[in-house]
Design an enzyme around this catalytic site. Structure first.
Site, short mmCIF file in Angstrom:
data_model
loop_
_atom_site.label_atom_id
_atom_site.label_comp_id
_atom_site.label_asym_id
_atom_site.label_seq_id
_atom_site.Cartn_x
_atom_site.Cartn_y
_atom_site.Cartn_z
CD GLU A 13 -2.58 -1.16 2.62
OE1 GLU A 13 -3.80 -1.06 2.60
OE2 GLU A 13 -1.92 -1.28 3.66
CG ASP A 217 -9.71 -11.00 6.16
OD1 ASP A 217 -10.34 -11.11 7.21
OD2 ASP A 217 -8.78 -10.17 6.03
N1 SAH Z 1 0.46 -11.62 7.06
C1 SAH Z 1 0.31 -10.20 6.86
C2 SAH Z 1 0.07 -9.47 8.13
C3 SAH Z 1 -1.27 -9.73 8.65
S1 SAH Z 1 -1.71 -8.59 9.82
C4 SAH Z 1 1.50 -9.67 6.11
O1 SAH Z 1 1.60 -9.98 4.93
O2 SAH Z 1 2.28 -8.89 6.64
C5 SAH Z 1 -3.15 -8.00 9.08
C6 SAH Z 1 -3.17 -6.56 8.73
O3 SAH Z 1 -4.34 -6.32 7.98
C7 SAH Z 1 -3.24 -5.65 9.92
O4 SAH Z 1 -2.55 -4.46 9.64
C8 SAH Z 1 -4.75 -5.42 10.11
O5 SAH Z 1 -5.04 -4.07 10.36
C9 SAH Z 1 -5.40 -5.84 8.78
N2 SAH Z 1 -6.39 -6.95 8.82
C10 SAH Z 1 -6.92 -7.51 7.70
N3 SAH Z 1 -7.77 -8.49 8.01
C11 SAH Z 1 -7.80 -8.58 9.35
C12 SAH Z 1 -8.48 -9.47 10.28
N4 SAH Z 1 -9.27 -10.42 9.84
N5 SAH Z 1 -8.25 -9.29 11.60
C13 SAH Z 1 -7.42 -8.32 12.03
N6 SAH Z 1 -6.74 -7.48 11.20
C14 SAH Z 1 -6.93 -7.60 9.88
#
Ligand code: SAH
Length: 250
Positions: A13, A217
């Site tokens: 992003e 998601d």
């Molecule tokens: N594996 C990921 C990190 C996941 S953390 C990576 O490639 O780095 C997820 C990030 O997306 C966080 O910044 C959060 O704000 C957002 N997010 C998206 N879906 C989420 C969910 N189901 N629960 C909590 N945060 C979520």
């Protein structure tokens, strides 16, 4: 000139935001790279928030105290919780709440001690501007995504939702956890990990802020599937298009 912070949650992003800035230069503070420059002639500072509430609060404080930003726009992805909040939709926060804050029974569940509240509102006029930019972008959503991408994520006509967004230090990725949040906070539209921390810091400093999140998601057992691909192919395109419209318009 008003200086605006653009905060991204993840690398892809930020990369798409930097691509819109012709003259950015980097200042490193506290292990973070702050990119100072312009976007359509407006002064901006772009930065990665880091994941989670503590990283977010540090970033927000630095933006305000070190970089003198007068408003903050947070762009990222989130898990959909609300009925009809689908992957590929966009949520603009009217208020944010820390779903993992719990000092009960001394304070009501979710209330932030010392503040007498659990919900922190976003700035009305900035939020309105962001929502207008999103509406414009979604009109043309098919336009900048490839047919393969739309098919891969089964993206229907994307919708804008406005309302409550939850934050907590947990990637919500089981149907059980998701159902518990839906039951506890039935008006919540989406869940993520940073927005409410930004809202609390901005409240302390009186700095207007807005949060826009693309739904990556449904915060259920399939939440982790294709997450990186969604970020690369969908969310970062949305962020760039929304910010492009926003800064062009004001
Ligand atoms: N594996 C990921 C990190 C996941 S953390 C990576 O490639 O780095 C997820 C990030 O997306 C966080 O910044 C959060 O704000 C957002 N997010 C998206 N879906 C989420 C969910 N189901 N629960 C909590 N945060 C979520």
């Amino acid at each position: 000139m008003i200086r605006t912070a653009i905060v991204a949650a993840l690398h892809n992003e930020l990369a798409s935001v930097l691509a819109l800035m012709p003259d950015e230069h980097k200042k490193a503070v506290a292990g973070r790279d702050f990119w100072v420059g312009h976007l359509h002639g407006h002064g901006v500072v772009a930065v990665l928030s880091g994941i989670g509430k503590v990283a977010a609060a540090t970033t927000a404080t630095l933006l305000i105290e070190r970089f003198g930003v007068q408003r903050i726009v947070f762009t990222g992805v989130a898990g959909g919780l609300g009925d009809g909040v689908r992957v590929g939709d966009v949520v603009v926060a009217e208020a944010l709440l820390q779903h993992d804050m719990d000092a009960s029974p001394i304070f009501p569940r979710h209330e932030v001690p010392g503040y007498g509240r659990s919900r922190f509102g976003t700035d009305h006029s900035l939020t309105e501007q962001v929502a207008c930019a999103v509406t414009d972008v979604l009109k043309d959503a098919g336009g900048f995504l490839s047919r393969e991408t739309r098919a891969a994520f089964d993206l229907q006509t994307p919708h804008l939702h406005r309302g409550l967004v939850l934050s907590g230090d947990r990637f919500v990725s089981t149907a059980t956890e998701c159902a518990a949040l839906q039951c506890e906070l039935p008006d919540a539209l989406a869940v993520e990990m940073e927005g409410a921390a930004f809202a609390q810091v901005c409240h302390d400093f009186g700095v207007p802020m807005a949060v826009v999140r693309t739904i990556s998601d449904r915060a259920d057992d399939a939440a982790h599937v294709d997450f990186p691909r969604f970020l690369r192919e969908v969310a970062s395109q949305y962020s760039a298009a929304i910010l492009d419209r926003l800064f062009r318009a004001y």
